[in-house]
Write a protein that holds these residues in place. Structure first.
Motif, mmCIF file in Angstrom:
data_model
loop_
_atom_site.group_PDB
_atom_site.id
_atom_site.type_symbol
_atom_site.label_atom_id
_atom_site.label_comp_id
_atom_site.label_asym_id
_atom_site.label_seq_id
_atom_site.Cartn_x
_atom_site.Cartn_y
_atom_site.Cartn_z
ATOM 1 N N GLY A 1 0.813 -1.205 0.000
ATOM 2 C CA GLY A 1 0.000 0.000 0.000
ATOM 3 C C GLY A 1 0.852 1.263 0.000
ATOM 4 O O GLY A 1 0.533 2.241 -0.685
ATOM 5 N N LEU A 2 1.938 1.245 0.744
ATOM 6 C CA LEU A 2 2.855 2.389 0.753
ATOM 7 C C LEU A 2 3.506 2.565 -0.619
ATOM 8 O O LEU A 2 3.667 3.697 -1.097
ATOM 9 C CB LEU A 2 3.924 2.204 1.834
ATOM 10 C CG LEU A 2 3.426 2.252 3.281
ATOM 11 C CD1 LEU A 2 4.527 1.801 4.242
ATOM 12 C CD2 LEU A 2 2.938 3.644 3.637
ATOM 13 N N ALA A 3 3.865 1.451 -1.236
ATOM 14 C CA ALA A 3 4.442 1.519 -2.585
ATOM 15 C C ALA A 3 3.416 2.079 -3.566
ATOM 16 O O ALA A 3 3.751 2.923 -4.407
ATOM 17 C CB ALA A 3 4.920 0.135 -3.039
ATOM 18 N N MET A 4 2.176 1.638 -3.450
ATOM 19 C CA MET A 4 1.122 2.150 -4.339
ATOM 20 C C MET A 4 0.975 3.663 -4.174
ATOM 21 O O MET A 4 0.841 4.387 -5.164
ATOM 22 C CB MET A 4 -0.211 1.473 -4.037
ATOM 23 C CG MET A 4 -0.246 0.004 -4.375
ATOM 24 S SD MET A 4 -0.824 -0.324 -6.018
ATOM 25 C CE MET A 4 -2.565 -0.083 -5.819
ATOM 26 N N ALA A 5 0.992 4.139 -2.939
ATOM 27 C CA ALA A 5 0.883 5.579 -2.700
ATOM 28 C C ALA A 5 2.064 6.314 -3.337
ATOM 29 O O ALA A 5 1.887 7.359 -3.961
ATOM 30 C CB ALA A 5 0.815 5.861 -1.201
ATOM 31 N N HIS A 6 3.259 5.739 -3.198
ATOM 32 C CA HIS A 6 4.444 6.349 -3.824
ATOM 33 C C HIS A 6 4.276 6.415 -5.342
ATOM 34 O O HIS A 6 4.655 7.394 -5.975
ATOM 35 C CB HIS A 6 5.703 5.555 -3.477
ATOM 36 C CG HIS A 6 6.882 5.934 -4.312
ATOM 37 N ND1 HIS A 6 7.620 7.073 -4.081
ATOM 38 C CD2 HIS A 6 7.430 5.341 -5.397
ATOM 39 C CE1 HIS A 6 8.581 7.156 -4.996
ATOM 40 N NE2 HIS A 6 8.487 6.121 -5.793
ATOM 41 N N GLY B 1 -4.753 9.943 -9.495
ATOM 42 C CA GLY B 1 -5.233 11.158 -8.865
ATOM 43 C C GLY B 1 -4.804 11.324 -7.425
ATOM 44 O O GLY B 1 -5.082 12.345 -6.807
ATOM 45 N N THR B 2 -4.128 10.332 -6.851
ATOM 46 C CA THR B 2 -3.721 10.426 -5.450
ATOM 47 C C THR B 2 -2.349 11.058 -5.285
ATOM 48 O O THR B 2 -1.963 11.373 -4.174
ATOM 49 C CB THR B 2 -3.735 9.045 -4.769
ATOM 50 O OG1 THR B 2 -2.844 8.176 -5.454
ATOM 51 C CG2 THR B 2 -5.136 8.461 -4.741
ATOM 52 N N CYS B 3 -1.618 11.245 -6.359
ATOM 53 C CA CYS B 3 -0.296 11.872 -6.292
ATOM 54 C C CYS B 3 -0.482 13.384 -6.331
ATOM 55 O O CYS B 3 -0.704 13.965 -7.382
ATOM 56 C CB CYS B 3 0.578 11.415 -7.459
ATOM 57 S SG CYS B 3 2.231 12.147 -7.420
ATOM 58 N N THR B 4 -0.413 13.996 -5.147
ATOM 59 C CA THR B 4 -0.649 15.435 -5.071
ATOM 60 C C THR B 4 0.560 16.192 -4.529
ATOM 61 O O THR B 4 0.476 17.380 -4.273
ATOM 62 C CB THR B 4 -1.873 15.726 -4.184
ATOM 63 O OG1 THR B 4 -1.642 15.155 -2.882
ATOM 64 C CG2 THR B 4 -3.145 15.145 -4.784
ATOM 65 N N THR B 5 1.685 15.489 -4.339
ATOM 66 C CA THR B 5 2.902 16.128 -3.837
ATOM 67 C C THR B 5 4.071 15.726 -4.728
ATOM 68 O O THR B 5 3.917 14.933 -5.660
ATOM 69 C CB THR B 5 3.208 15.681 -2.393
ATOM 70 O OG1 THR B 5 3.579 14.301 -2.394
ATOM 71 C CG2 THR B 5 2.010 15.891 -1.478
ATOM 72 N N ASP B 6 5.240 16.230 -4.404
ATOM 73 C CA ASP B 6 6.450 15.846 -5.145
ATOM 74 C C ASP B 6 7.019 14.527 -4.655
ATOM 75 O O ASP B 6 8.029 14.050 -5.173
ATOM 76 C CB ASP B 6 7.519 16.941 -5.009
ATOM 77 C CG ASP B 6 7.127 18.220 -5.729
ATOM 78 O OD1 ASP B 6 6.295 18.146 -6.657
ATOM 79 O OD2 ASP B 6 7.655 19.282 -5.363
ATOM 80 N N ASP B 7 6.404 13.924 -3.638
ATOM 81 C CA ASP B 7 6.919 12.691 -3.047
ATOM 82 C C ASP B 7 6.418 11.431 -3.737
ATOM 83 O O ASP B 7 6.640 10.333 -3.239
ATOM 84 C CB ASP B 7 6.535 12.626 -1.563
ATOM 85 C CG ASP B 7 7.159 13.743 -0.759
ATOM 86 O OD1 ASP B 7 8.200 14.274 -1.197
ATOM 87 O OD2 ASP B 7 6.617 14.085 0.301
ATOM 88 N N CYS B 8 5.715 11.577 -4.839
ATOM 89 C CA CYS B 8 5.200 10.397 -5.528
ATOM 90 C C CYS B 8 5.419 10.542 -7.031
ATOM 91 O O CYS B 8 5.753 11.606 -7.523
ATOM 92 C CB CYS B 8 3.725 10.180 -5.205
ATOM 93 S SG CYS B 8 2.677 11.614 -5.472
ATOM 94 N N VAL B 9 5.222 9.444 -7.714
ATOM 95 C CA VAL B 9 5.429 9.418 -9.160
ATOM 96 C C VAL B 9 4.200 10.019 -9.841
ATOM 97 O O VAL B 9 3.076 9.557 -9.626
ATOM 98 C CB VAL B 9 5.681 7.981 -9.651
ATOM 99 C CG1 VAL B 9 5.868 7.944 -11.161
ATOM 100 C CG2 VAL B 9 6.901 7.375 -8.944
ATOM 101 N N SER B 10 4.421 11.029 -10.653
ATOM 102 C CA SER B 10 3.322 11.706 -11.333
ATOM 103 C C SER B 10 2.891 10.927 -12.577
ATOM 104 O O SER B 10 3.618 10.045 -13.064
ATOM 105 C CB SER B 10 3.742 13.117 -11.743
ATOM 106 O OG SER B 10 4.715 13.060 -12.777
ATOM 107 N N GLU B 11 1.740 11.276 -13.105
ATOM 108 C CA GLU B 11 1.258 10.653 -14.337
ATOM 109 C C GLU B 11 2.236 10.903 -15.478
ATOM 110 O O GLU B 11 2.490 10.007 -16.285
ATOM 111 C CB GLU B 11 -0.129 11.182 -14.696
ATOM 112 C CG GLU B 11 -1.203 10.706 -13.751
ATOM 113 C CD GLU B 11 -2.605 11.117 -14.170
ATOM 114 O OE1 GLU B 11 -2.812 11.530 -15.336
ATOM 115 O OE2 GLU B 11 -3.513 11.003 -13.338
#
Length: 168
Positions: free
Chosen positions: A125-130, A136-146
């Motif tokens: 789940g943490l990997a999925m969030a990353h 649409g859940t990536c709203t910061t610079d800490d995750c992989v964008s579309e």
């Protein structure tokens, strides 16, 4: 002449809007497929375990220590199964997962099968969030964008991989 020019602009705007909508719809389909792929990996990595470990003491008593009931080699076998069925497919590492597992549940010698199931699900789940999934859940610079997924051809090996770090 202005009416003709205006008509072309309206037509061009309509075509561009249709193309944009089509691209967004296809992008949504791709991200839904990516999300479902990873969710299936997380939820089903243990399906084969009954066939592989069903006769082992740790599997029969899932709240008992794996090493204490079945020995260190069975812990290694179980970890290798997780590595093949989840960690590699999600571009994460066994070492990083073990760090997470021991952070959550203590020393390797006390880890139970129930602990492994919980940790694998949580870590996934943490990997999925990353990875910004679901879409649409990536709203910061800490995750992989579309955009990063697209540039990486939707392969987690081509984007910043997930690495768990212990909170301070």
């Amino acid at each position: 002449m202005n009416n003709v020019h205006s008509g072309y602009e309206e037509s061009l705007s309509s075509v561009l809007l249709a193309l944009r909508n089509s691209v967004n719809q296809r992008r949504g389909t791709v991200f839904l497929g990516l999300f479902n792929y990873y969710a299936d990996i997380i939820n089903n990595w243990d399906c084969i375990n009954k066939n592989l470990f069903g006769q082992d003491a740790f599997f029969k008593n899932q709240s008992a220590s794996i090493i204490g009931t079945s020995g260190p080699s069975k812990f290694g076998d179980l970890t290798e199964t997780l590595k093949e069925r989840q960690l590699v497919l999600m571009c994460t590492t066994e070492l990083n997962f073990i760090e997470y597992l021991t952070y959550r549940f203590g020393a390797i010698g006390s880890i139970t099968y129930d602990n492994m199931l919980s940790a694998a699900s949580e870590y996934g789940g943490l990997a999925m969030a990353h990875y910004g999934l679901p879409r649409g859940t990536c709203t910061t610079d800490d995750c992989v964008s579309e955009e990063e997924w697209e540039e990486g051809e939707f392969d987690c090996n081509n984007v910043e991989n997930f690495v768990w770090t212990a909170p301070p």
